[in-house]
Every structure is written in C-alpha cells, then in structure tokens.
Design a protein around this motif. Structure first.
Motif: not given
Length: 589
Positions: A312-317, A444-448, A358-362, A547-548
């Motif tokens: 699995a990959v770590v998603m943004a936020d 909902i992407d709350w950080p955005v 981190q974001v993108g880590d597998v 970009h994410q």
C-alpha cells in the motif's frame, strides 16, 4: 508599508512551501495571522474566505467525486482495461485517456487513486515495469483537470476571481476550448513518446520478491533452556541491540497474529521473526532459542489461513503521515505488522518501527485479509495491485451518474450556481446511500479547504495594498520590448514554474491578481491572462512535490526526484507552444 508587509509575507509563504517541512494549510494559516496582526487584514474579515463560494464548491465536488468513485464506475471501466493486450502503447493510451476524461469531471487525485491498482496489475500481467505506466497516468490526470470548471480547484478559483473583478464567472465549459486542445496534444506526446523517456526503476515481481522479504523472515522455537521462557514478549529486545520484529506466535498449533508485547512466552512456542542475518544470529545465541527448519511440517497449525500481506502507498494527508509504526502503536491498535518500507525505490529495513512515514512511501503490511479495506482507509493508504476491483452495482453506477448529470444540467442551463448544484448532488448521493454518511467528511481534503479559506484573504490583501499592481508594473517594465502575447507567455511560464514547487491553488491565488494587473496595464482583456494562469496552475510536471498526483506515484513507480523532468520538461514546452495560440484564438487580447 502595507505593500512591504504583504511582500514579506508572500516571501515567507513561498519559502515555507518550497522547504516542504510544514503542510501547506499550516503555511496559509501562518501567513494569514501575520497579515491580521499587522493590521492589513481586519480580524472580522480573517475567515471570510471559508464562506467563499469557491471553497464550498471545492468541498462539494470532492464529496461528489468520492460518490462516483464509490459507485464502482471507474473500477468498471478499469476492469475493461485489464482485458487489453500486452502492447504498452495501447495500455498506456487507454489508461491515460480514461484518467484524463475522469479528471475533467471529478477530483484528479481520486481518479488516479482508483486506476493506479489497475495500472500496476496491467503492468504485472504484461511483464512491463510499473515505472513506465504510473507517471503517464499521473500527468494525464493533470491534463484532464484543465478541461472543465470543476476539473481542478484552480479553475474554480479563477472563475471566482473573474466574478469578483469583472462581474461574471467562467462557465462550466469555458475552459474546454483551450483545455481540450492542450490535453489532446499532451496525451499524444505522453502515449507515443513521453513514456519512453522514463527510466524503468522497478522490475515486475511480487511484493515479497520486490522487498526480498523472505530473506529476513525466520522461525525460532523456545526450548527448556531458552532465556525468554516465562517472560513477556517485550523482553526479546533486551537480548539484542539489533532490530527484531515478532510477526506471529505459534502455540499448541494455533497461530497468534501480531501477539501483544505483554504475552508471557512458554516452552515450545514458535516465533516468526523478521530480522537481518546478523541480528538473528545474535538473538539466537543470547536467547538460547532454536532455529526451526523450513522443511519442518507445520500444516496442522490453525489460525494463519486468513493472514496475508499487502502493498500500500501512503496517500497525501494520511493519518499515518509523519508518524511512525511505534507512535501509532500499529500492532496493538490495528493488528498489523509492518514488514518493509520502500521510499523512492530504496528499501528501508533498519528500525522500521521508528521511521516516519512520508507521502508516497510504499509499505508492505501483514494482517487479516478480511479487514484490509477498512484498515487501509482508516490509515489513509491506497492498496496497490493486490486487491479485487469494486465493480459496483449497476443501479448505483446509473444513480451516481444520473445525479452528477443533474448537477451539470443545473449549471449549464444557468438554473443555479455551481456551489448549490454540487451541494444538492452531494446531498442526493448521501440520501440514496451511494456515500455512507460516516464517510462524507473523511473524504474531503481538509488541508486544501483550509489552504483556500486562509489564502483567499491574502490574495485580496495583494490587491488592496497595491502589491499586485506593483508586480504587474515591474513585469511591464521588464518586458517593455515584448509584444502583448509575449507578456501572456511570460505569465504562463511563471505560473508553470510556481506550480512545480508550491501548491497549485496557492499559485493561482498569487498569480491571478498579477495577471489582472498586467491586463489593465496593457489595456487588454483580463480573460486570456486568467486562462493562462489556469493552464499554468495545472502544469506541475517537473517535480514530485508540485501536485499530489505526482507524489502519489513516486513510491510505487520507484521514481527519483529528477525523473519527472525527463518527460515533464518537453511536455511543458509543448503545452507552452500549443496553449498560447489557442488562448489568443478563443480569448482575444
């Protein structure tokens, strides 16, 4: 004085965005507070940005996008792609067109996330490296966002800025004449040339082979002389300074997955350990345990039938972003073993329990097969190839598409405003149970949303302080020898550059006031300059941080930071050459 404070604040914002250690929503709040305490933004107006129609529209579109995803529509299309042959150009072409089209009408990260497992499965089936497929579909998701008003948040922001400045917003398909042309030419380049420029960073092997995990997993038996008999499992770490992870425990032919560290060990217990050969040797010698041979029969063991590994990959936020397996208490709270981490194609093994995600880590995880769906959603991770496709019920797909088309019709025929139409669509998707009520706010992407709400007053401060006009005047002086279309091209290039290093919504909020100032200074229509900012805001093709979508594929594709410009730089040059004539034709100066 106000201009100086605004420019200093913008410099702080850009520096923090590029630094990347603070999340973009936090940076926006910091900058907003600077302007509030300096008196430039009145306290009573500090949070008016959160009531802005653009912010509400983005939030509702994220909900509706999730509804389309939840219905199984994109998975249904993705399942068709799985039936294609082994021709990589055909595979990449089909995936890129689907992602591009989907991104025009739903959140581009959501569209990419749904089709990433499809792309990886297609690559595995045909013997192609995932590296040559993932970056093309990520870039295609950005191209698709240029086509419609709802394709990407920057377009919604541009439309709102136009309404504030000129009295009328851009309509749903006002972006299409330029966006379709750019997307079409961009897709042609990606499908026939671009993917060939990408290094093949990852081979085609299964999860355990990819991580070489079998070389690190061993079983040991506790004998009568073992020093850890009748002691808690946590005492294992006192016998070696190395990194030992206990995955499972077999007792009386029953397998206990991710046993508690408080469990008291008994003679005859078999421990499944993950450790390097050096650490394992030290542990066996110190603990007086006995290695269990691979040929030893353990077929009578009960309880391991439902234990599986997943990549699995770590998603943004994500919930786990910037935390460790130890701080999350991953084993106790979730019943999951962390087996390995891959970051930018490099395997991390030492003390992985203390490595910040981190974001993108597998991640290679081990756990209960039946709980993977809910578990990964809670952690904020996206399962890669090893999952079944959610084909969905035909009724749900038809209902979700019908609700979405209803919202589009209300907007196209000017029956209501965008934020109202999509709020209605989100409500109908909840009432019809396409979206479970408990999942509305989690998707909902709350950080955005925080970024947009906090940064809108900063953009207003640029205008009211005269900062935007000052920047525009300096650009006009610098480019005094350039024709008007040259200034337009300069706006596009600067916006492209900023979107490569900072969030695209922040880029648009910074550049739009400047673009309007330039149009006024040149006595031109602001529309072509705003369209140029919109196109440039979606051109984050040079880095994984712009970009994410780019960040999301970095880990699964094994890309290095410098891999992105190999395909991204020629793509941005092509977009520059194509978009300027299109803008001038459809939006005359």
């Amino acid at each position: 004085m106000d201009q100086i404070i605004v420019f200093v604040t913008l410099f702080v914002a850009l520096s923090l965005f590029v630094w990347g250690k603070l999340r973009h929503d936090l940076v926006a709040i910091i900058c907003l507070m600077i302007l509030v305490f300096s008196g430039i933004v009145p306290p009573e107006e500090a949070f008016l940005g959160f009531a802005n129609p653009a912010v509400v529209t983005v939030a509702m579109i994220l909900v509706v996008s999730f509804g389309l995803q939840k219905s199984g529509l994109i998975d249904f299309i993705g399942n068709w792609v799985m039936k294609l042959g082994d021709n990589p150009t055909l595979q990449i072409g089909a995936l890129c067109v689907i992602v591009c089209f989907a991104s025009a009408f739903m959140n581009n990260v959501g569209a990419l996330a749904v089709l990433m497992p499809v792309a990886i499965s297609v690559a595995k089936k045909s013997g192609t490296s995932p590296s040559v497929i993932l970056m093309p579909i990520a870039f295609s998701s950005l191209l698709g966002g240029m086509i419609t008003l709802i394709g990407t948040p920057p377009n919604i922001l541009i439309s709102n800025i136009r309404k504030t400045s000129l009295g009328e917003p851009f309509k749903m398909f006002d972006f299409a004449p330029v966006g379709l042309g750019v997307a079409f030419i961009g897709l042609l380049f990606i499908v026939f040339i671009g993917w060939r420029l990408i290094p093949k960073r990852i081979g085609n092997s299964d999860d355990k082979e990819k991580f070489n995990i079998n070389d690190y997993i061993t079983e040991v038996r506790l004998t009568e002389d073992s020093k850890i008999v009748k002691k808690p499992l946590s005492d294992i770490h006192e016998l070696t300074e190395g990194d030992i992870i206990v995955l499972n425990l077999i007792r009386s032919r029953h397998l206990i997955h991710a046993p508690s560290l408080n469990m008291i060990l008994q003679e005859g217990d078999i421990l499944t350990l993950e450790a390097s050969s050096e650490d394992l040797k030290t542990f066996v010698e110190n603990s007086k345990t006995q290695l269990v041979g691979k040929s030893e029969e353990k077929e009578d063991v009960v309880g391991g039938e439902n234990i599986s590994t997943i990549e699995a990959v770590v998603m943004a936020d994500a919930l786990i972003s910037n935390q460790t397996a130890a701080s999350l208490n991953l084993r106790k709270r979730y019943g999951v073993n962390l087996l390995a981490i891959s970051r930018q194609g490099k395997k991390i093994r030492k003390r992985i329990d203390h490595v910040k995600f981190q974001v993108g880590d597998v991640l290679l995880l081990q756990g209960d097969t039946d709980k993977w769906t809910d578990l990964l959603q809670n952690l904020g991770c996206l399962p890669l190839a090893d999952r079944g496709f959610n084909i969905g019920e035909p009724r749900k797909i038809i209902l979700a598409v019908g609700i979405f088309l209803l919202a589009l019709a209300l907007i196209i025929f000017d029956l209501t405003q965008v934020q109202i139409a999509f709020s209605l669509a989100a409500l109908l998707m909840v009432i019809t149970k396409i979206i479970p009520l408990k999942e509305i706010y989690t998707n909902i992407d709350w950080p955005v949303i925080i970024l947009l709400g906090a940064f809108l007053p900063i953009g207003t401060a640029m205008e009211t302080s005269g900062g935007a006009e000052t920047i525009a005047n300096q650009i006009l002086k610098f480019g005094s020898s350039l024709p008007n279309w040259g200034i337009l091209a300069l706006v596009l290039v600067v916006t492209m550059f900023l979107s490569d290093v900072i969030n695209n919504a922040a880029t648009v909020l910074l550049m739009a006031p400047v673009a309007i100032g330039l149009a006024i200074g040149l006595d031109c229509s602001p529309d072509p300059f705003l369209i140029a900012v919109a196109v440039g805001g979606s051109c984050a093709f040079l880095t994984p941080i712009g970009h994410q979508s780019n960040t999301l594929v970095m880990g699964p594709g094994g890309y290095k930071f410098t891999d992105y410009w190999r395909m991204g730089l020629p793509l941005e040059i092509i977009i520059l050459v194509v978009s300027i004539p299109l803008i001038l034709f459809f939006w005359p100066l």
